[in-house]
Design a protein around this motif. Structure first.
Motif, PDB file in Angstrom:
ATOM      1  N   ASN A  99       0.831  -1.508   0.201  1.00  0.00           N
ATOM      2  CA  ASN A  99       0.314  -0.090  -0.462  1.00  0.00           C
ATOM      3  C   ASN A  99       0.801   1.297  -0.164  1.00  0.00           C
ATOM      4  N   VAL A 107      -6.052   1.120  -1.586  1.00  0.00           N
ATOM      5  CA  VAL A 107      -6.065   0.113  -0.927  1.00  0.00           C
ATOM      6  C   VAL A 107      -6.962  -1.222  -0.193  1.00  0.00           C
ATOM      7  N   ASN A 110      -6.629  -5.410  -0.582  1.00  0.00           N
ATOM      8  CA  ASN A 110      -6.532  -5.592   0.589  1.00  0.00           C
ATOM      9  C   ASN A 110      -7.063  -6.532   1.306  1.00  0.00           C
TER      10      ASN A 110
END
Length: 323
Positions: A99, A107, A110
């Motif tokens: 990130n 992000v 994720n």
């Protein structure tokens, strides 16, 4: 040689918050993107390195002999499309997802890539911001805390080296630039630099002053990149097309001009409304501001960078941790 090929959902609040990070002065949140229409475009950077463009921040893919290092992951809803695009250039698993900062258009991947087995890596402030939730300094729009599974699983402070067979990624934290948790990633042997939103090609950057950003840090980031790179370096910006050192040099000059002009206005005691009305960057707008809103937004974030008192709490926390 450049080769271009065309290779769940994030919450509405997250999408609104991250879109506003790019256009922070919008009166109302924009509609979420139609991810069904997004295409992932792949650019071959050479040496098994690739840049992916879709919706949100640019992605860098570094293929090693035993896995892939990926920089930024756009939105969760694009996970399948991004994964399919990567599969066209390598069948290796994604081992690491880095990130560059906490904004949701970087992000959002994720959690889904984490489920695939990737280790998500960030500077420690990224995890802190995601876990606590954030507020847009210009609009007041709040982004709620991220789910635990969406938080980075590995954090660092200062610098970190990630190694796979035949590939090294050098991560370095730039303090108080786009945010307080920015990471740039330098693939030295491939001569490829990933900057996140500390560098945006062909447009004014957002400076998230409410979350640790400052134009002085943006200039410091550009200075660091100019020392690292040469005329052949491929630079993957946070947004915009692939760049080189000449483009980065022009970008830095724009930042310095903006800082110097705004510093004089702040010194003269001008208010935020005064500086917006003065249009101090009017001659820069033709190249860097696609809209009048983008021009006003940049004036406002530069103003706050120089007029607001620096938040000393992060510094105090670092001192206390070391004592």
């Amino acid at each position: 040689m450049l080769r271009t090929g065309i290779a769940v959902a994030a919450t509405t609040l997250l999408l609104a918050g991250t879109a506003l990070a790019q256009q922070p002065a919008a009166a109302t949140p924009p509609a979420p993107p139609d991810f069904s229409k997004v295409e992932i475009r792949t650019t071959d950077l050479g040496d098994n390195m690739y840049m992916l463009e879709g919706q949100g921040g640019n992605i860098t893919v570094a293929v090693a002999k035993d896995g892939i290092i990926m920089v930024d992951g756009q939105y969760a809803a694009l996970h399948d499309k991004i994964k399919a695009a990567i599969a066209t250039v390598s069948n290796q698993p994604i081992k690491y997802l880095i990130n560059t900062h906490f904004h949701g258009d970087h992000v959002g991947g994720n959690e889904p890539f984490g489920r695939d087995g990737a280790t998500t890596v960030s500077e420690v402030n990224v995890k802190n911001r995601l876990a606590a939730g954030t507020t847009n300094g210009l609009t007041g729009v709040k982004t709620p805390p991220a789910a635990p599974a969406a938080l980075p699983s590995k954090t660092y402070s200062g610098a970190l080296h990630i190694r796979l067979r035949g590939r090294v990624a050098d991560l370095k934290h730039i303090e108080h630039a786009h945010t307080d948790g920015d990471t740039y990633v330098w693939f030295k042997t491939a001569n490829v630099l990933s900057t996140g939103d500390t560098f945006t090609n062909g447009r004014y950057p957002n400076i998230d002053f409410a979350n640790g950003g400052n134009i002085k840090g943006m200039i410091a980031a550009a200075d660091a990149y100019l020392k690292l790179t040469n005329a052949k370096t491929r630079i993957v910006p946070g947004h915009g097309p692939l760049a080189d050192k000449a483009v980065l040099t022009e970008y830095r000059a724009m930042l310095v001009t903006a800082r110097d002009r705004m510093a004089k206005l702040v010194k003269d005691g001008k208010s935020e409304d005064d500086v917006v009305a003065a249009k101090p960057f009017a001659d820069l707008d033709a190249k860097w501001a696609p809209t009048e809103l983008a021009s006003k937004n940049f004036i406002r974030v530069v103003y706050h960078s120089l007029a607001d008192k620096q938040d000393q709490k992060p510094l105090l926390k670092r001192i206390l941790r070391r004592s």
